[in-house]
Design an enzyme around this catalytic site. Structure first.
Site, PDB file in Angstrom:
ATOM      1  CB  CYS A 137     -23.746  12.946  -5.072  1.00 42.58           C
ATOM      2  SG  CYS A 137     -25.125  11.802  -4.908  1.00 42.58           S
ATOM      3  CD  GLN A 164     -30.266  11.907  -7.510  1.00 42.27           C
ATOM      4  OE1 GLN A 164     -31.192  12.561  -7.060  1.00 42.27           O
ATOM      5  NE2 GLN A 164     -29.446  11.216  -6.742  1.00 42.27           N
ATOM      6  NE  ARG A 271     -30.447   5.690  -8.433  1.00 41.32           N
ATOM      7  CZ  ARG A 271     -29.644   6.321  -7.583  1.00 41.32           C
ATOM      8  NH1 ARG A 271     -28.711   7.156  -8.010  1.00 41.32           N
ATOM      9  NH2 ARG A 271     -29.761   6.108  -6.289  1.00 41.32           N
ATOM     10  CG  HIS A 278     -26.149  12.363  -9.570  1.00 37.51           C
ATOM     11  ND1 HIS A 278     -26.175  11.078 -10.043  1.00 37.51           N
ATOM     12  CD2 HIS A 278     -26.219  12.259  -8.222  1.00 37.51           C
ATOM     13  CE1 HIS A 278     -26.262  10.239  -9.015  1.00 37.51           C
ATOM     14  NE2 HIS A 278     -26.284  10.929  -7.903  1.00 37.51           N
TER      15      HIS A 278
HETATM   16  N1  HSE Z   1     -27.971   9.226  -2.614  1.00 36.62           N
HETATM   17  C1  HSE Z   1     -27.266   9.507  -3.813  1.00 36.62           C
HETATM   18  C2  HSE Z   1     -27.778   8.678  -4.939  1.00 36.62           C
HETATM   19  C3  HSE Z   1     -25.810   9.229  -3.704  1.00 36.62           C
HETATM   20  O1  HSE Z   1     -28.359   7.637  -4.641  1.00 36.62           O
HETATM   21  O2  HSE Z   1     -27.585   9.033  -6.085  1.00 36.62           O
HETATM   22  C4  HSE Z   1     -25.109   9.644  -2.481  1.00 36.62           C
HETATM   23  O3  HSE Z   1     -24.971  11.003  -2.253  1.00 36.62           O
END
Ligand code: HSE
Length: 372
Positions: A137, A164, A271, A278
């Site tokens: 993503c 994210q 995160r 994102h």
């Molecule tokens: N790995 C990405 C995330 C999502 O954890 O935000 C998948 O593409």
């Protein structure tokens, strides 16, 4: 109309995919065959344009799958790992379109992001490539947002610091984040009613709740509400997370850059407490000194979804946030300016819906290209 096997349509990415397929009237262009890993024989989803007299097929039934010329799965990596080798072993030579990362870096796969690499996709189809995989993503969103620079080969190197959303982990992760917000609110709800209550008391109660084990951290492993987690996906043991690594590996693959032409693109993936969009902040060294207005034009005109946002407080606060972007196909890119390191250095900030362009849309569009 060509028959297409659909697996994983009930999950979060699958649901967004179904919604997009209805919006674009895709079900009038294909004959969908719905599969289920748990409810074979059950009813197919009631979606506009779908014949509901059919029933669900068994997603582990290789013989039934192998009858289809095209299969699109958003079921996840475990399913791909299990079923895909069996299908090929059974002699199936159809087109496999997948949102999971399992096959992405396989030499036989093309990472699909057609506004950026349509030529690769067309050449692949012509040459018998039959594995088409949606990108990570963050990678898809960044590559669309910066397409104007990346596709013209104007980036010598870059770094992406990501912000994210919880949805990247999955539906349960979104719930955990929301519950976390609730817990934090609950511990200070009374004090919040009194606008004169001592703020350091509230702060103390919040950090206590975050530290005393009262918050559910099953999915993220640490409280995310009111905090952040500077690591996404597994630990590769070389200082990189798998998500950091994907940023460089997948972007280069999408752009067809290998060997001497490989572009260093480093990431620190983080995160944060956004729900499903994102964001990422980039620093780039361009291959030459390009006037800012030309950079802005190139970014803005690269594809139909990217939206250049003027580098002002007002526009950035209004247009360049997860709240502004979620549920839309827009990829705003802004905060673009020349940096003090030199005239070739620029910053940028871009945001995109992690479930739309970040997951469902590239594979939906690949399906339309393959059936078109
Ligand atoms: N790995 C990405 C995330 C999502 O954890 O935000 C998948 O593409």
């Amino acid at each position: 109309a060509p028959s297409v096997g659909l697996v994983g349509w009930r999950g979060m990415v699958g649901s967004v995919l179904m919604q997009r397929m209805v919006e674009e009237h895709d079900f009038t262009k294909i004959n969908p065959v719905f599969f289920s890993t748990s409810n074979a024989g059950g009813p197919v989803p009631e979606l506009e344009g779908v014949d509901t007299s059919e029933t669900l097929e068994d997603a582990h039934d290789i013989e039934t799958l192998a009858k289809l010329p095209i299969i699109l799965t958003t079921q996840g990596g475990d399913y791909t790992n299990d079923v895909y080798p069996k299908l090929r072993a059974a002699g199936w030579d159809g087109i496999w379109i997948d949102a999971a990362s399992t096959l992405r870096m396989d030499d036989e796969s093309i990472i699909v992001l057609d506004p950026v690499n349509r030529d690769q996709i067309d050449a692949g189809l012509k040459n018998g490539v039959n594995q088409f995989v949606g990108g990570n993503c963050t990678v898809s969103l960044m590559t669309l947002g910066l397409g104007g620079l990346l596709r013209n080969g104007l980036v010598e190197w870059g770094t992406a610091m990501t912000y994210q959303a919880a949805s990247g982990g999955g539906a349960r992760h979104m719930r955990e984040l929301l519950k976390g917000f609730g817990t934090l609110h609950d511990v200070v709800a009374d004090e919040l009613k009194d606008s004169n209550s001592a703020i350091l008391e509230l702060d103390k109660k919040v950090i206590e709740a975050q530290r005393n084990g009262s918050m559910d951290v099953t999915e993220f492993g640490a409280p995310l509400a009111g905090s952040l987690i500077p690591w996404i996906d597994s630990d590769l043991g070389n200082g990189m997370s798998r998500e950091d690594w994907k940023g460089m590996a997948e972007t280069n693959k999408i752009l067809g850059r290998t060997g001497d032409n490989f572009m260093p693109l480093e990431s620190v993936t983080v995160r944060i407490g956004a729900l499903r969009s994102h964001s990422q902040a980039l620093t780039m060294k361009l291959t030459k000194d390009i006037p800012l207005d030309e950079i802005e034009d190139m970014l803005d005109n690269d594809n139909d979804w990217v939206k250049f946002v003027p580098n002002t407080k007002e526009a950035s606060v209004e247009q360049l946030t997860p709240v502004a972007v979620t549920g839309t196909m827009d990829i705003p890119v802004g905060r673009v300016r020349k940096l003090s390191m030199g005239p070739e250095y620029i910053s940028a900030f871009t945001v995109g819906d992690q479930l739309l362009w970040g997951a469902a849309e590239p594979v939906r569009r690949m399906l339309m290209i393959a059936t078109g």
